[in-house]
Design an enzyme around this catalytic site. Structure first.
Site, PDB file in Angstrom:
ATOM      1  N   ALA A 223       0.996  -0.903  -0.100  1.00  0.00           N
ATOM      2  CA  ALA A 223       0.144  -0.101   0.229  1.00  0.00           C
ATOM      3  C   ALA A 223       0.929   1.807   0.018  1.00  0.00           C
ATOM      4  O   ALA A 223       0.689   1.987  -0.588  1.00  0.00           O
ATOM      5  CB  ALA A 223      -1.373  -0.022   1.412  1.00  0.00           C
ATOM      6  N   ASP A 224       2.204   1.261   1.170  1.00  0.00           N
ATOM      7  CA  ASP A 224       2.884   2.627   0.868  1.00  0.00           C
ATOM      8  C   ASP A 224       3.565   2.648  -0.438  1.00  0.00           C
ATOM      9  O   ASP A 224       3.133   4.210  -0.775  1.00  0.00           O
ATOM     10  CB  ASP A 224       3.328   2.483   2.172  1.00  0.00           C
ATOM     11  CG  ASP A 224       3.143   2.678   3.790  1.00  0.00           C
ATOM     12  OD1 ASP A 224       2.572   3.430   3.893  1.00  0.00           O
ATOM     13  OD2 ASP A 224       3.458   2.339   4.126  1.00  0.00           O
ATOM     14  N   SER A 225       4.274   2.073  -1.036  1.00  0.00           N
ATOM     15  CA  SER A 225       4.934   1.525  -2.152  1.00  0.00           C
ATOM     16  C   SER A 225       3.981   2.258  -3.585  1.00  0.00           C
ATOM     17  O   SER A 225       4.596   3.143  -3.895  1.00  0.00           O
ATOM     18  CB  SER A 225       5.293   0.254  -2.473  1.00  0.00           C
ATOM     19  OG  SER A 225       6.898   0.035  -1.342  1.00  0.00           O
TER      20      SER A 225
END
Length: 404
Positions: A168-170
């Site tokens: 999700a963050d990437s």
């Protein structure tokens, strides 16, 4: 060689992964990024995870790549004045605090655009800047759950699972960089001046996963996690283990490639079976296809499988470990793993590859405050003023400096 974005000036107030990765991706292509950290509270990525031989966190080395570091208490009156001078000369500001943090500090978008009407502001948050979940705290794993990724990952009779990296963050970092570039293009074309890019962490995965929503709303089909096979099983494929213990992923994306795959594992009898004439028909009998592939792969070594698949122009790819990634000939040939002189830590290099204006790794993550003095001098502060701000705890200087 200068990068294609060497004119682009970015102020980064972000922390951890999502916001900082957006700036890092653009820094690979020359963007001048100033990462601001509080003098007494640096980005947690400096300390999270494994450390290199020099004691610096390896995640920080890559997320902080190509960035200048400024120690600044931007919530103080003096710090706000410095931030204003930086914003006045910047193109982009990146932040990924909870909604309302900038506003409570007196530097919401209205204030920032008052300082610089042309500023692009990337705002990354768990659930977005508005809506009923606006103030709900969230991290990447919560976003993976909300996007449906966790629901579709794992075995049918097992629990939902997270992937083996901060997906999700990437993906948010990637989508944030795209949002910045779209907003900059709109500014350049005169379509808009400065604007806000409002990005929720779950939304990048939601957009990249894409197909479950139209599958449900258009075809009344609800995908489910399916273990070593695809959630929707619309084409042959899956994860299989050879007789000598090597994991392979096998796939086919069209009727033609599926026929070649079936011929490789089962000969003409399997490939010419009328139940497998089209992908639509094949999907109705995917358990038989999976079993046929599994029987073939498990009874043959890696070399044997690769040879047979190559003979039929079918796809079977070995699952690489991190060690194998680091030494893979194709990855090395592409220049996808790089470092800088005097630095043993290697990282993934700039991607994509541009023929005329390629990206470059200039340095890995710098120490806290490494560029504070130079940045403050650039906006007109002299050494006495910088020293006074340091004594007051409003700016952080590089601890390696001789301040005696």
């Amino acid at each position: 060689m200068t990068g294609p974005l060497d004119h682009l000036k970015i102020i980064e107030l972000g922390h951890v992964i999502a916001g900082p990765l957006s700036a890092a991706l653009l820094s690979d292509f020359g963007a001048d990024v100033i990462k601001i950290e509080a003098p007494n509270r640096t980005d947690m990525m400096r300390d999270l995870g494994p450390k290199a031989e020099d004691g610096v966190g390896v995640w920080w080395k890559t997320l902080g790549r190509n960035k200048k570091t400024l120690g600044l208490d931007w919530k103080s009156d003096e710090g706000r004045d410095i931030l204003r001078k930086l914003v006045e000369g910047a193109d982009v500001l990146v932040e990924n605090f909870r909604p309302g943090v900038l506003e409570r500090a007196g530097i919401g978008p209205d204030i920032l655009h008052g300082w610089n009407q042309e500023l692009i502001i990337l705002r990354v948050s768990g659930y977005g800047q508005d809506g009923p979940m606006r103030d709900v705290p969230a991290f990447g794993r919560a976003a993976e759950a909300m996007s449906g990724l966790a629901h579709l990952t794992g075995f049918p009779d097992g629990p939902p699972m997270h992937p083996g990296f901060p997906a999700a963050d990437s993906t948010t970092g990637l989508m944030g960089a795209l949002g910045i570039m779209i907003a900059l293009l709109a500014r350049e074309k005169g379509t808009a001046r400065g604007q806000v890019v409002d990005l929720a962490v779950f939304e990048a995965l939601l957009r990249l996963m894409d197909y479950p929503v139209p599958a449900l709303t258009g075809a009344n089909h609800s995908p489910r996690r399916n273990g070593l096979r695809q959630p929707m099983d619309f084409a042959p494929g899956g994860m299989f283990r050879t007789s000598d213990g090597v994991w392979l992923t096998v796939s086919a994306g069209s009727a033609e490639t599926a026929q070649r795959l079936l011929r490789a594992v089962g000969g003409d009898t399997l490939a010419d079976d009328p139940r497998f004439a089209t992908l639509a028909e094949m999907s109705q009998h995917m358990s038989m296809v999976f079993d046929a592939i599994n029987d073939f792969v498990t009874q043959h070594t890696l070399v044997e499988v690769e040879a047979e698949f190559a003979r039929h122009d079918a796809v079977a790819s070995k699952v690489l470990s991190v060690e194998e990634i680091a030494t893979n000939e194709q990855i090395r040939h592409r220049g996808d793993i790089v470092s800088v002189e005097g630095e043993p830590t290697q990282v993934v290099g700039p991607i994509p590859h541009l023929s005329a204006t390629p990206g470059a790794l200039r340095w890995l993550g710098r120490p806290p405050g490494a560029d504070t003095r130079a940045i403050l001098r650039d906006i007109g502060l002299d050494d006495d003023q910088i020293a006074a701000l340091s004594v007051a705890g409003l700016v952080g200087l590089d601890k390696r400096e001789d301040t005696s």
